[in-house]
Scaffold this motif. Structure first.
Motif, PDB file in Angstrom:
ATOM      1  N   PHE A  81     -42.928  -9.396  25.335  1.00 26.16           N
ATOM      2  CA  PHE A  81     -42.797  -8.243  26.223  1.00 26.16           C
ATOM      3  C   PHE A  81     -42.504  -8.695  27.660  1.00 26.16           C
ATOM      4  CE2 PHE A  81     -44.937  -4.796  28.683  1.00 26.16           C
ATOM      5  CZ  PHE A  81     -44.147  -3.749  28.260  1.00 26.16           C
ATOM      6  N   LEU A  82     -43.053  -9.845  28.031  1.00 31.83           N
ATOM      7  CA  LEU A  82     -42.895 -10.310  29.409  1.00 31.83           C
ATOM      8  C   LEU A  82     -42.040 -11.567  29.540  1.00 31.83           C
ATOM      9  CD1 LEU A  82     -46.494  -9.905  30.895  1.00 31.83           C
ATOM     10  CD2 LEU A  82     -44.528  -8.408  31.192  1.00 31.83           C
ATOM     11  N   LYS A 102     -40.426 -11.160  33.224  1.00 29.70           N
ATOM     12  CA  LYS A 102     -39.790  -9.946  33.734  1.00 29.70           C
ATOM     13  C   LYS A 102     -40.771  -8.836  34.070  1.00 29.70           C
ATOM     14  CE  LYS A 102     -38.382  -8.972  29.000  1.00 29.70           C
ATOM     15  NZ  LYS A 102     -37.252  -9.092  28.078  1.00 29.70           N
ATOM     16  N   GLY A 103     -42.034  -9.184  34.203  1.00 27.96           N
ATOM     17  CA  GLY A 103     -43.022  -8.192  34.614  1.00 27.96           C
ATOM     18  C   GLY A 103     -44.256  -8.879  35.148  1.00 27.96           C
ATOM     19  N   GLY A 104     -44.937  -8.215  36.099  1.00 26.40           N
ATOM     20  CA  GLY A 104     -46.142  -8.805  36.680  1.00 26.40           C
ATOM     21  C   GLY A 104     -45.967  -8.999  38.171  1.00 26.40           C
ATOM     22  N   LEU A 117     -38.488  -4.802  45.505  1.00 26.97           N
ATOM     23  CA  LEU A 117     -37.665  -4.439  44.348  1.00 26.97           C
ATOM     24  C   LEU A 117     -37.927  -5.456  43.230  1.00 26.97           C
ATOM     25  CD1 LEU A 117     -34.206  -3.262  45.777  1.00 26.97           C
ATOM     26  CD2 LEU A 117     -36.152  -1.912  44.997  1.00 26.97           C
ATOM     27  N   GLU A 158     -28.917  -7.610  33.457  1.00 30.83           N
ATOM     28  CA  GLU A 158     -29.130  -6.839  32.230  1.00 30.83           C
ATOM     29  C   GLU A 158     -30.340  -5.917  32.366  1.00 30.83           C
ATOM     30  OE1 GLU A 158     -29.021  -9.255  28.613  1.00 30.83           O
ATOM     31  OE2 GLU A 158     -30.564  -7.941  27.794  1.00 30.83           O
ATOM     32  N   GLU A 159     -31.360  -6.400  33.092  1.00 29.81           N
ATOM     33  CA  GLU A 159     -32.566  -5.596  33.306  1.00 29.81           C
ATOM     34  C   GLU A 159     -32.401  -4.595  34.457  1.00 29.81           C
ATOM     35  OE1 GLU A 159     -35.585  -5.508  31.757  1.00 29.81           O
ATOM     36  OE2 GLU A 159     -34.868  -6.862  30.194  1.00 29.81           O
ATOM     37  N   GLU A 160     -31.196  -4.595  35.052  1.00 29.30           N
ATOM     38  CA  GLU A 160     -30.886  -3.736  36.209  1.00 29.30           C
ATOM     39  C   GLU A 160     -31.698  -4.130  37.442  1.00 29.30           C
ATOM     40  OE1 GLU A 160     -30.571   0.437  35.385  1.00 29.30           O
ATOM     41  OE2 GLU A 160     -30.015   0.070  33.305  1.00 29.30           O
ATOM     42  N   PHE A 161     -31.903  -5.436  37.612  1.00 29.05           N
ATOM     43  CA  PHE A 161     -32.591  -5.956  38.789  1.00 29.05           C
ATOM     44  C   PHE A 161     -31.596  -6.499  39.817  1.00 29.05           C
ATOM     45  CE2 PHE A 161     -36.604  -7.174  36.122  1.00 29.05           C
ATOM     46  CZ  PHE A 161     -36.848  -5.841  35.892  1.00 29.05           C
TER      47      PHE A 161
ATOM     48  N   LYS B   2     -32.393  -4.530  20.336  1.00 26.29           N
ATOM     49  CA  LYS B   2     -32.872  -3.342  21.043  1.00 26.29           C
ATOM     50  C   LYS B   2     -32.815  -2.127  20.119  1.00 26.29           C
ATOM     51  CE  LYS B   2     -31.975  -4.627  25.804  1.00 26.29           C
ATOM     52  NZ  LYS B   2     -31.777  -6.051  25.567  1.00 26.29           N
ATOM     53  N   LYS B  24     -34.868   4.483  42.999  1.00 23.67           N
ATOM     54  CA  LYS B  24     -34.970   3.051  42.680  1.00 23.67           C
ATOM     55  C   LYS B  24     -33.633   2.428  42.302  1.00 23.67           C
ATOM     56  CE  LYS B  24     -39.488   3.303  42.985  1.00 23.67           C
ATOM     57  NZ  LYS B  24     -40.201   2.728  44.135  1.00 23.67           N
ATOM     58  N   LEU B  26     -32.124   2.769  39.403  1.00 23.47           N
ATOM     59  CA  LEU B  26     -32.240   2.287  38.023  1.00 23.47           C
ATOM     60  C   LEU B  26     -31.827   3.372  37.043  1.00 23.47           C
ATOM     61  CD1 LEU B  26     -35.791   0.615  38.228  1.00 23.47           C
ATOM     62  CD2 LEU B  26     -33.596  -0.579  38.161  1.00 23.47           C
ATOM     63  N   SER B  27     -31.403   2.951  35.861  1.00 21.42           N
ATOM     64  CA  SER B  27     -31.149   3.910  34.789  1.00 21.42           C
ATOM     65  C   SER B  27     -32.494   4.375  34.229  1.00 21.42           C
ATOM     66  CB  SER B  27     -30.328   3.257  33.685  1.00 21.42           C
ATOM     67  OG  SER B  27     -31.114   2.282  33.028  1.00 21.42           O
ATOM     68  N   ALA B  30     -34.092   1.527  32.245  1.00 20.82           N
ATOM     69  CA  ALA B  30     -34.694   0.478  33.074  1.00 20.82           C
ATOM     70  C   ALA B  30     -35.986   0.970  33.721  1.00 20.82           C
ATOM     71  CB  ALA B  30     -33.711   0.018  34.140  1.00 20.82           C
ATOM     72  N   ARG B  33     -38.727   1.050  31.100  1.00 17.33           N
ATOM     73  CA  ARG B  33     -39.136  -0.340  30.826  1.00 17.33           C
ATOM     74  C   ARG B  33     -40.103  -0.835  31.904  1.00 17.33           C
ATOM     75  NH1 ARG B  33     -33.510  -3.188  30.152  1.00 17.33           N
ATOM     76  NH2 ARG B  33     -33.021  -2.723  28.004  1.00 17.33           N
ATOM     77  N   GLN B  34     -39.720  -0.616  33.166  1.00 18.40           N
ATOM     78  CA  GLN B  34     -40.551  -1.076  34.276  1.00 18.40           C
ATOM     79  C   GLN B  34     -41.908  -0.378  34.280  1.00 18.40           C
ATOM     80  OE1 GLN B  34     -39.510  -3.977  35.195  1.00 18.40           O
ATOM     81  NE2 GLN B  34     -39.778  -3.529  37.364  1.00 18.40           N
ATOM     82  N   LEU B  36     -43.437   0.838  31.743  1.00 22.65           N
ATOM     83  CA  LEU B  36     -44.220   0.327  30.615  1.00 22.65           C
ATOM     84  C   LEU B  36     -44.851  -1.031  30.957  1.00 22.65           C
ATOM     85  CD1 LEU B  36     -44.954   1.102  27.732  1.00 22.65           C
ATOM     86  CD2 LEU B  36     -42.851  -0.002  26.960  1.00 22.65           C
ATOM     87  N   ARG B  37     -44.076  -1.886  31.618  1.00 21.43           N
ATOM     88  CA  ARG B  37     -44.610  -3.200  32.004  1.00 21.43           C
ATOM     89  C   ARG B  37     -45.761  -3.048  32.999  1.00 21.43           C
ATOM     90  NH1 ARG B  37     -38.642  -5.302  32.646  1.00 21.43           N
ATOM     91  NH2 ARG B  37     -38.240  -5.765  30.464  1.00 21.43           N
ATOM     92  N   LYS B  40     -48.795  -1.707  31.199  1.00 26.10           N
ATOM     93  CA  LYS B  40     -49.424  -2.727  30.359  1.00 26.10           C
ATOM     94  C   LYS B  40     -50.179  -3.766  31.203  1.00 26.10           C
ATOM     95  CE  LYS B  40     -48.759  -5.716  26.372  1.00 26.10           C
ATOM     96  NZ  LYS B  40     -49.592  -6.806  26.865  1.00 26.10           N
ATOM     97  N   ARG B  45     -55.540  -5.784  32.511  1.00 24.40           N
ATOM     98  CA  ARG B  45     -56.594  -6.152  33.462  1.00 24.40           C
ATOM     99  C   ARG B  45     -57.852  -5.331  33.215  1.00 24.40           C
ATOM    100  NH1 ARG B  45     -55.396  -8.515  38.994  1.00 24.40           N
ATOM    101  NH2 ARG B  45     -53.860 -10.064  38.443  1.00 24.40           N
TER     102      ARG B  45
END
Lengths: 215, 68
Positions: A81-82, A102-104, A117, A158-161, B2, B24, B26-27, B30, B33-34, B36-37, B40, B45
């Protein structure tokens, strides 16, 4: 366990010719066997030589010799996931390896052009010891590290970053990230798990420049 | 690999999603996804017994973040 995602070119410094290299998403036991059986003995040899000649590991370009890729792979596989893993293979060997997040909390920009961002954080990136100037007298392939930085940038897109990536550099690699890649040096962390290491970021604008340059 | 899913949202929920995507840059994919991350990471925590706090800009108020 791994999937071919692209084909890139590495310059064989001995022949002066470019060779096809396979870029995989993920890694398998073959890659770990290469690292343990081919990378580690060379790292160990140079580490002993450096110690005998009173050189630091940074001076012989081997500060990451102790990284345990097996443990890192296990952590990544347990949390897809990350984390993402990428390996670059050429000439029958693993030439470079990359682990991204990709997260955190490390995945937010500190760059003044776009603070907070999201970005892809490069947890670990390493090239095979025989490709490293200073570690060997005649490095084999050129471009493996740059290719994996490009992979991180592609993942960011790809992650739109926006192509943004960030990382903490070991001292010996700072020049590479700053001068060869064009990342912005945002100074050393004063606290936290990366305390003392300098933080580098590739902004969206610099990522576009990086991708537009023919390497 | 995916996978694709259909998400049913009310007009109000879709308006918020659209506005946040616009803000933001973003689509919808995206942004979800963000989200959800983030969810989580906070949930992990809390599951470890940690607490997450939100502090006001002037630091005069600090409240614990409560999630599902």
């Amino acid at each position: 366990m791994k999937e071919l995602v692209d084909r890139v070119f590495l310059l064989n410094r001995a022949t002066g010719r470019f060779e096809d290299a396979d870029l995989y998403h993920g890694l398998d036991s073959t890659n770990l066997a290469h690292i343990e059986g081919r990378w580690r003995p060379l790292f160990e040899l140079r580490r002993r030589e450096a110690k005998a000649s009173l050189q630091t590991l940074a001076e012989v370009n081997a500060e990451d010799a102790h990284w345990e890729w097996g443990k890192k792979a296990l952590a990544a596989l347990n949390d897809p996931f990350l984390f993402d893993f990428f390996v670059l293979e050429c000439g029958g060997s693993t030439q470079a390896i990359l682990m991204t997040r990709k997260g955190g909390q490390d995945c937010f920009s500190r760059h003044p052009e776009h603070q907070r961002l999201p970005l892809i954080y490069v947890e670990f990136l390493a090239t095979a010891p025989w490709n490293r100037p200073k570690l060997v007298a005649e490095p084999t392939y050129k471009g493996a590290g740059r290719a994996l930085v490009g992979t991180a940038v592609s993942l960011s897109l790809e992650e739109e970053f926006g192509g943004r990536i960030g990382l903490h550099s070991l001292p010996g690699a700072e020049v590479f990230y700053r001068d060869a890649i064009g990342m912005t040096d945002l100074g050393a962390d004063s606290e936290g798990v990366h305390k003392g290491l300098r933080y580098f970021e590739l902004s969206s604008r610099d990522a576009a420049t990086f991708l537009s340059v023919q390497h | 690999m995916k996978r694709t899913m259909t998400l049913n949202l009310s007009d109000a929920e879709m308006s918020v999603l659209d506005a946040m995507c616009e803000e933001k840059g973003l689509s919808k994919t995206a942004l979800v996804r963000q989200a959800l991350r983030l969810y989580k990471s906070v949930d992990d925590r809390l599951a470890r017994g940690e607490k997450v706090f939100v502090e006001s800009a002037d630091k005069s108020e600090k409240v614990e973040l409560m999630v599902l």
